[in-house]
Write an enzyme that holds these catalytic residues in place. Structure first.
Site, PDB file in Angstrom:
ATOM      1  CG  ASP A 136    -135.155  37.643  15.094  1.00 26.37           C
ATOM      2  OD1 ASP A 136    -134.042  37.816  14.592  1.00 26.37           O
ATOM      3  OD2 ASP A 136    -135.355  37.676  16.319  1.00 26.37           O
TER       4      ASP A 136
ATOM      5  CG  ASP B 245    -146.879  46.495   5.857  1.00 24.09           C
ATOM      6  OD1 ASP B 245    -146.454  47.241   4.966  1.00 24.09           O
ATOM      7  OD2 ASP B 245    -147.260  45.325   5.640  1.00 24.09           O
TER       8      ASP B 245
ATOM      9  CE  LYS C 244    -143.627  44.341   3.334  1.00 18.37           C
ATOM     10  NZ  LYS C 244    -144.943  44.901   3.501  1.00 18.37           N
TER      11      LYS C 244
ATOM     12  CE1 TYR D 278    -132.939  35.581  12.185  1.00 17.65           C
ATOM     13  CE2 TYR D 278    -133.194  36.725  10.119  1.00 17.65           C
ATOM     14  CZ  TYR D 278    -133.297  36.697  11.487  1.00 17.65           C
ATOM     15  OH  TYR D 278    -133.767  37.788  12.159  1.00 17.65           O
TER      16      TYR D 278
END
Lengths: 360, 385
Positions: free
Chosen positions: A253, A229, A196, A149
């Site tokens: 988020d 995931d 990730k 962001y």
């Protein structure tokens, strides 16, 4: 050399629980940002409940509608900035952000302005509101200033757009330290870093390294790292296996909203933003323009955020009273607003909570 | 694509230009210099009605599941020959990877497990990502259908997730500009977004789907997700009979856990696809059931839907083989062997739903070999009736 010195000085000043403990007899000023849509009515509801509970807080209401500054860019009015910097504690209602174009998100601007680096969202199953998941007790801590962001985007060539995800060591260390301190203060057991790093090796790798470094300093708290995931998959099947989650901006988020969905939606979830010299607590639902002004809104989210604020300020006893009253009202299910499946008005719900507090 | 070329370090570009003027073999031109691409069509192998398919077992539970696939195919009599290529996760060299890619280009179709890239070196690209990028498998389709016999929180889910597979957040273009500050680039191109949107709407039309939802975060990432959203909306106008709407990713996740039945077909970029597919797999009963299909213009690769390596359960005979078997069924359908695909599919459904032979991740207590044996029994019996 000088940079190191400044860093050490900076470290001395910084502390996660930003020195807001004080005597309960002292009246403290708090900034209140009502927001748009249903914001004003739920802010009033919270103020009424606080008055009934005789909480020693004086509200200072400000408006953050962006004004055009001297440089032509839209920004938060100076009065609002001064107010929050002065009081160091704030409570915010929902603000509107246009999709696709327009001014940059006000929520983001506020976060950048007040250096709110960590967003804490505790998600707990409410006893009166049945969802498919009843054993959720998760706290998501998300890095609040950078990551995906960062807002840095360019169109390099016609038809090719790049958006930059920025991860810095400083911000990652800050949020990791906050996460572990929070876990210790709230007597929780385990911190999971969500990342990730198999795909975004450098960026999430840096975040992960910072988390590992901080974990070494807190040997009493369990630390694990999981892929995003895997966490999504497991969270949906069995949320009880996670305790505190710490992650960069975007994943935070999505995960925090998903956890909110598990307990019943954004209308019931509190949220707090902790900064270097101040904290801003907010309700995270939307402005709900379709029910604004009709006394149908549910003030629970803003109320629970205000309770979080009280705990942060050290007014634990009053926080407990208000929180218990709120949970009991929802459990009894006699006065529930529309989004929880009932037909009561916002004012009726508020009055019921006030009654419970007075009865205490 | 253009961005990748521009973003690669200028020194390497210089080197490549210099190399291009010296004698490079055709192989090197095709694989090692991105600017000078020689498009030589590799003939697809097809001998005597039997297809040759590349098999990449990968690591973790991959090899054992692939063995089950071979067994099932033998009993089903499916006319498929497998060409197995093992990729060593520990090495930095990409020779195995190059062989695998050449093999897939030759065969056109592959079935793969999750390939682990153990290297901590940030220069080495994730092998799964490398395969997808090289073969330009720009679409990943996950057909999420609930199995009636499986214990899960939500039932009767029937959602198709179509996810952009090559760019977006997985562009793997990262650099450390200053010490302690890392930038990772998310690339969104108009051409790719258009291809995905068009493919998705064509798919919806072909399969009689009613609604397409575009998942994005354009309120924050206005340019990148904004481009994806606008392109999808533009393509949507060409298919007026299909309803379309869009949703922000966090709202979407919330809706998925409370009311997943409002979704039909979902389109999104790479990372969101990963998140949403895992959420839906969790809702349906776990990572062991669904299979994912990767499509490009020329090639197709089939794999288990959630791309887990499963190192923790490798070798213990408790891994759920259904995902890989479903992937093999998809592969048979793609190759045109519909009869065999249906036979195996029915055997799987009977095993899971009627007989309730399920592995521990679904709440049962049978081992993987039990499940596979029952599937084989059903296949053998269906032949006789």
């Amino acid at each position: 050399m000088a940079a190191k010195l400044i860093k050490i000085l900076g470290n001395c000043q910084r502390s996660p629980s930003t020195g807001s403990r004080f005597y309960s007899s002292q009246v403290r000023k708090c900034t209140m940002i009502p927001g748009d849509g249903i914001g004003p009515e739920i802010s009033q509801a919270v103020q009424k409940i606080f008055a009934t509970a005789k909480v020693p807080i004086e509200w200072e209401t400000v408006d953050v509608t962006p004004v055009r500054g001297p440089d032509g860019k839209f920004g938060i009015p100076q009065a609002a900035i001064d107010s929050v910097n002065r009081n160091k504690i704030g409570l915010k209602g929902p603000l509107m952000t246009p999709v696709g174009k327009g001014h940059r998100s006000l929520n983001l601007a506020l976060r950048k302005e007040f250096n709110l680096y960590a967003n804490v969202r505790p998600c707990r199953s409410l006893e009166g509101y049945k969802t498919l998941y009843d054993n959720v007790d998760v706290v998501t801590i998300r890095e609040n200033t950078e990551g995906e962001y960062s807002g840095i985007e360019h169109e390099i060539v016609d038809g090719v757009v790049q958006s930059i995800k920025l991860i810095t060591e400083e911000a990652s260390m800050r949020v990791a330290e906050f996460a572990f301190e929070y876990t210790r203060e709230n007597k929780r057991k385990k911190v999971t870093a969500v990342h990730k790093a198999n795909i975004m090796r450098m960026s999430d790798g840096l975040f992960l390294r910072c988390c590992r470094d901080v974990a070494a300093k807190f040997p009493d708290i369990k630390f694990e790292e999981k892929y995003l995931d895997t966490v999504c998959l497991n969270m949906v099947q069995d949320p009880s296996q996670y305790d505190v989650l710490v992650m960069p901006n975007l994943y935070g988020d999505i995960m925090s909203d998903m956890c909110a969905g598990l307990v019943g939606g954004l209308g019931l979830t509190p949220s707090g933003n902790i900064g270097i010299n101040g904290a801003l607590f907010e309700s995270v639902h939307g402005t709900a323009p379709d029910i604004a002004g009709q006394d149908k809104a549910n003030p629970t989210a803003l109320l629970l955020s205000a309770v979080m604020m009280l705990k942060h300020m050290g007014l634990v006893e009053q926080a407990r009273i208000i929180e218990t009253a709120c949970y009991e009202t929802i459990k009894e299910a006699k006065y529930l607003t529309g989004d929880l499946g009932g037909k009561a008005k916002c004012s009726e719900f508020t009055n019921e909570i006030c009654a419970k507090i007075s009865a205490h | 694509m253009a961005a990748r070329i521009f973003m690669k370090r200028p020194l390497e570009l210089g080197k490549t230009f210099r190399k291009a003027s010296t004698n490079l073999s055709a192989f090197e031109i095709q694989h090692k210099s991105p600017l000078v691409k020689k498009q030589q069509k590799i003939p697809v192998a097809l001998y005597g009605g039997r297809h040759a398919v590349t098999m990449l077992p990968g690591s973790g539970i991959g090899p054992e599941l692939m063995a089950y696939v071979r067994d099932v195919f033998r009993y089903a009599g499916a006319p498929v020959d497998f060409e197995t290529i093992n990729i060593n996760p520990n090495t930095d060299e990409s020779d195995d990877l190059i062989h695998a890619i050449t093999s897939i280009k030759r065969n056109g179709v592959a079935i793969k497990g999750n390939i682990e890239t153990k290297s901590e070196d940030t220069e080495v690209q994730s092998r799964n990502v490398a395969i997808r990028n090289e073969l330009d498998l720009f679409i990943n389709v996950l057909n999420c259908k609930s199995y009636p016999g499986v214990k899960c929180r939500q039932s009767n889910i029937d959602i198709v997730i179509i996810r952009q597979n090559t760019e977006g957040e997985y562009a793997m273009l990262e650099h450390e500009s200053v010490h302690g500050v890392v930038e990772s680039m998310k690339i969104v191109t108009q051409s790719n977004s258009e291809r995905v949107a068009r493919w998705a709407f064509e798919y919806a039309k072909r399969h009689g789907r009613k609604k397409v939802t575009i998942v994005h975060k354009a309120n924050i990432m206005k340019l990148s997700d904004g481009l994806f959203l606008e392109t999808s909306r533009r393509i949507a106008k060409e298919y007026p009979e299909i309803e379309h709407n869009d949703m922000i990713i966090d709202n979407c996740c919330m809706q998925l856990v409370s009311n997943p039945h409002q979704f039909d077909v979902m389109i999104m970029t790479n990372l969101y696809g990963s998140i949403v597919s895992n959420v839906i797999c969790g809702l349906i009963g776990g990572a062991g059931l669904l299979s994912g299909r990767n499509y490009g213009d020329h090639y197709a690769v089939f794999e288990p839907g959630t791309r887990n390596t499963g190192t923790a359960i490798a070798g213990k005979n408790i891994a759920n083989p259904i995902a890989m078997l479903n992937a093999s069924v998809d592969m048979l359908e793609h190759l045109g062997h519909q009869q065999h695909a249906d036979m195996i599919q029915q055997a799987i459904v009977k095993t899971i739903c009627e007989d309730n032979i399920q592995t521990p991740d679904l709440g049962g207590h049978h081992s993987s070999s039990d499940v596979v044996q029952r599937v084989i029994d059903h296949i053998v019996h269906s032949d006789r009736t």
